[in-house]
Design a protein around this motif. Structure first.
Motif, PDB file in Angstrom:
ATOM      1  N   MET A   1       1.093  46.087   8.125  1.00 31.07           N
ATOM      2  CA  MET A   1       0.268  44.901   8.227  1.00 31.07           C
ATOM      3  C   MET A   1      -1.047  45.286   8.893  1.00 31.07           C
ATOM      4  N   ALA A   2      -2.154  44.875   8.273  1.00 36.17           N
ATOM      5  CA  ALA A   2      -3.472  45.126   8.838  1.00 36.17           C
ATOM      6  C   ALA A   2      -3.731  44.125   9.962  1.00 36.17           C
ATOM      7  N   SER A   3      -4.610  44.496  10.868  1.00 31.74           N
ATOM      8  CA  SER A   3      -4.935  43.624  11.992  1.00 31.74           C
ATOM      9  C   SER A   3      -5.977  42.584  11.580  1.00 31.74           C
ATOM     10  N   VAL A   4      -6.161  41.599  12.431  1.00 31.50           N
ATOM     11  CA  VAL A   4      -7.184  40.578  12.197  1.00 31.50           C
ATOM     12  C   VAL A   4      -8.549  41.249  12.122  1.00 31.50           C
ATOM     13  N   GLU A   5      -8.809  42.200  13.002  1.00 29.37           N
ATOM     14  CA  GLU A   5     -10.104  42.884  13.005  1.00 29.37           C
ATOM     15  C   GLU A   5     -10.312  43.685  11.718  1.00 29.37           C
ATOM     16  N   GLU A   6      -9.272  44.334  11.213  1.00 27.02           N
ATOM     17  CA  GLU A   6      -9.390  45.063   9.948  1.00 27.02           C
ATOM     18  C   GLU A   6      -9.714  44.111   8.800  1.00 27.02           C
ATOM     19  N   CYS A   7      -9.152  42.909   8.834  1.00 22.52           N
ATOM     20  CA  CYS A   7      -9.456  41.906   7.801  1.00 22.52           C
ATOM     21  C   CYS A   7     -10.897  41.423   7.932  1.00 22.52           C
ATOM     22  N   ARG A   8     -11.354  41.218   9.156  1.00 28.56           N
ATOM     23  CA  ARG A   8     -12.761  40.825   9.363  1.00 28.56           C
ATOM     24  C   ARG A   8     -13.703  41.886   8.798  1.00 28.56           C
ATOM     25  N   VAL A   9     -13.393  43.152   9.074  1.00 30.72           N
ATOM     26  CA  VAL A   9     -14.218  44.260   8.578  1.00 30.72           C
ATOM     27  C   VAL A   9     -14.193  44.290   7.053  1.00 30.72           C
ATOM     28  N   ALA A  10     -13.019  44.092   6.458  1.00 33.86           N
ATOM     29  CA  ALA A  10     -12.901  44.100   4.994  1.00 33.86           C
ATOM     30  C   ALA A  10     -13.720  42.971   4.381  1.00 33.86           C
ATOM     31  N   LEU A  11     -13.671  41.796   4.975  1.00 27.35           N
ATOM     32  CA  LEU A  11     -14.442  40.673   4.436  1.00 27.35           C
ATOM     33  C   LEU A  11     -15.943  40.896   4.607  1.00 27.35           C
ATOM     34  N   ALA A  12     -16.341  41.516   5.702  1.00 29.37           N
ATOM     35  CA  ALA A  12     -17.763  41.854   5.897  1.00 29.37           C
ATOM     36  C   ALA A  12     -18.209  42.866   4.845  1.00 29.37           C
ATOM     37  N   LYS A  13     -17.324  43.811   4.522  1.00 28.35           N
ATOM     38  CA  LYS A  13     -17.646  44.802   3.487  1.00 28.35           C
ATOM     39  C   LYS A  13     -17.742  44.124   2.121  1.00 28.35           C
ATOM     40  N   LEU A  14     -16.889  43.144   1.865  1.00 27.62           N
ATOM     41  CA  LEU A  14     -16.948  42.390   0.616  1.00 27.62           C
ATOM     42  C   LEU A  14     -18.290  41.675   0.487  1.00 27.62           C
ATOM     43  N   VAL A  15     -18.762  41.079   1.576  1.00 26.49           N
ATOM     44  CA  VAL A  15     -20.070  40.412   1.577  1.00 26.49           C
ATOM     45  C   VAL A  15     -21.158  41.433   1.234  1.00 26.49           C
ATOM     46  N   ALA A  16     -21.096  42.616   1.845  1.00 23.23           N
ATOM     47  CA  ALA A  16     -22.094  43.662   1.581  1.00 23.23           C
ATOM     48  C   ALA A  16     -22.022  44.127   0.130  1.00 23.23           C
ATOM     49  N   GLN A  17     -20.814  44.274  -0.411  1.00 21.74           N
ATOM     50  CA  GLN A  17     -20.661  44.690  -1.802  1.00 21.74           C
ATOM     51  C   GLN A  17     -21.232  43.634  -2.744  1.00 21.74           C
ATOM     52  N   PHE A  18     -21.016  42.375  -2.426  1.00 23.82           N
ATOM     53  CA  PHE A  18     -21.534  41.305  -3.261  1.00 23.82           C
ATOM     54  C   PHE A  18     -23.058  41.318  -3.257  1.00 23.82           C
ATOM     55  N   ASP A  19     -23.646  41.636  -2.105  1.00 29.15           N
ATOM     56  CA  ASP A  19     -25.109  41.694  -2.008  1.00 29.15           C
ATOM     57  C   ASP A  19     -25.698  42.804  -2.876  1.00 29.15           C
ATOM     58  N   GLU A  20     -24.882  43.800  -3.239  1.00 27.52           N
ATOM     59  CA  GLU A  20     -25.353  44.900  -4.076  1.00 27.52           C
ATOM     60  C   GLU A  20     -25.415  44.523  -5.559  1.00 27.52           C
ATOM     61  N   ILE A  21     -24.811  43.408  -5.928  1.00 29.61           N
ATOM     62  CA  ILE A  21     -24.850  42.944  -7.325  1.00 29.61           C
ATOM     63  C   ILE A  21     -26.284  42.540  -7.634  1.00 29.61           C
ATOM     64  N   ASP A  22     -26.740  42.908  -8.803  1.00 34.35           N
ATOM     65  CA  ASP A  22     -28.094  42.590  -9.229  1.00 34.35           C
ATOM     66  C   ASP A  22     -28.391  41.104  -9.040  1.00 34.35           C
ATOM     67  N   GLU A  23     -29.533  40.825  -8.447  1.00 35.42           N
ATOM     68  CA  GLU A  23     -29.905  39.445  -8.149  1.00 35.42           C
ATOM     69  C   GLU A  23     -29.958  38.574  -9.402  1.00 35.42           C
ATOM     70  N   ALA A  24     -30.422  39.127 -10.510  1.00 36.34           N
ATOM     71  CA  ALA A  24     -30.490  38.363 -11.767  1.00 36.34           C
ATOM     72  C   ALA A  24     -29.085  38.011 -12.254  1.00 36.34           C
ATOM     73  N   ASP A  25     -28.126  38.944 -12.121  1.00 39.31           N
ATOM     74  CA  ASP A  25     -26.744  38.667 -12.523  1.00 39.31           C
ATOM     75  C   ASP A  25     -26.135  37.574 -11.645  1.00 39.31           C
ATOM     76  N   ARG A  26     -26.393  37.659 -10.337  1.00 39.88           N
ATOM     77  CA  ARG A  26     -25.880  36.624  -9.430  1.00 39.88           C
ATOM     78  C   ARG A  26     -26.452  35.269  -9.809  1.00 39.88           C
ATOM     79  N   ALA A  27     -27.749  35.219 -10.039  1.00 38.61           N
ATOM     80  CA  ALA A  27     -28.389  33.940 -10.368  1.00 38.61           C
ATOM     81  C   ALA A  27     -27.843  33.366 -11.672  1.00 38.61           C
ATOM     82  N   LYS A  28     -27.490  34.235 -12.599  1.00 35.67           N
ATOM     83  CA  LYS A  28     -27.002  33.818 -13.910  1.00 35.67           C
ATOM     84  C   LYS A  28     -25.556  33.309 -13.864  1.00 35.67           C
ATOM     85  N   HIS A  29     -24.726  33.916 -13.019  1.00 34.87           N
ATOM     86  CA  HIS A  29     -23.287  33.628 -13.050  1.00 34.87           C
ATOM     87  C   HIS A  29     -22.749  32.863 -11.843  1.00 34.87           C
ATOM     88  N   VAL A  30     -23.541  32.721 -10.803  1.00 31.84           N
ATOM     89  CA  VAL A  30     -23.015  32.126  -9.577  1.00 31.84           C
ATOM     90  C   VAL A  30     -23.555  30.720  -9.379  1.00 31.84           C
TER      91      VAL A  30
END
Length: 115
Positions: free
Chosen positions: A1-30
């Protein structure tokens, strides 16, 4: 089982990964959606907001108004970390029941284009 802090870090990384998606693609699909990520083995729920400009950082505080999230994820702590780290395939996790996504069909189609 991962810790609460490991989950926080994973979700922060998910936010960073999402920011790497092309802005035009985000605007088109989100479209703006509220998100919840329930981690049952930690008895914890994180909340976030998805919008054409990106994915806001997740928080343990429920958004004002208390209405249910538009997109609800349920995933074990270890699986959340593995998914974000690329050690687990999202499609296989969904088919294997290791992650559950409760969202409208339209939202699922939009998210699929971005993942």
């Amino acid at each position: 089982m991962a810790s609460v802090e490991e989950c926080r870090v994973a979700l922060a990384k998910l936010v960073a990964q999402f920011d790497e998606i092309d802005e035009a693609d985000r605007a088109k699909h989100v479209v703006e959606r509220t998100l919840s990520c329930r981690i049952p083995d930690l008895d914890l729920i994180f909340y976030g907001r998805l919008h054409p400009g990106g994915l806001d950082p997740f928080s343990e505080a429920q958004p004002e108004g208390g209405r249910p999230a538009d997109v609800k994820l349920t995933v074990a702590s270890d699986d959340l970390v593995a998914l974000v780290e690329g050690e687990m395939d999202l499609a296989r996790a969904l088919l294997g029941g290791r992650i559950k996504i409760d969202a409208s069909f339209g939202d699922l189609l939009r998210l699929r284009r971005l993942l």
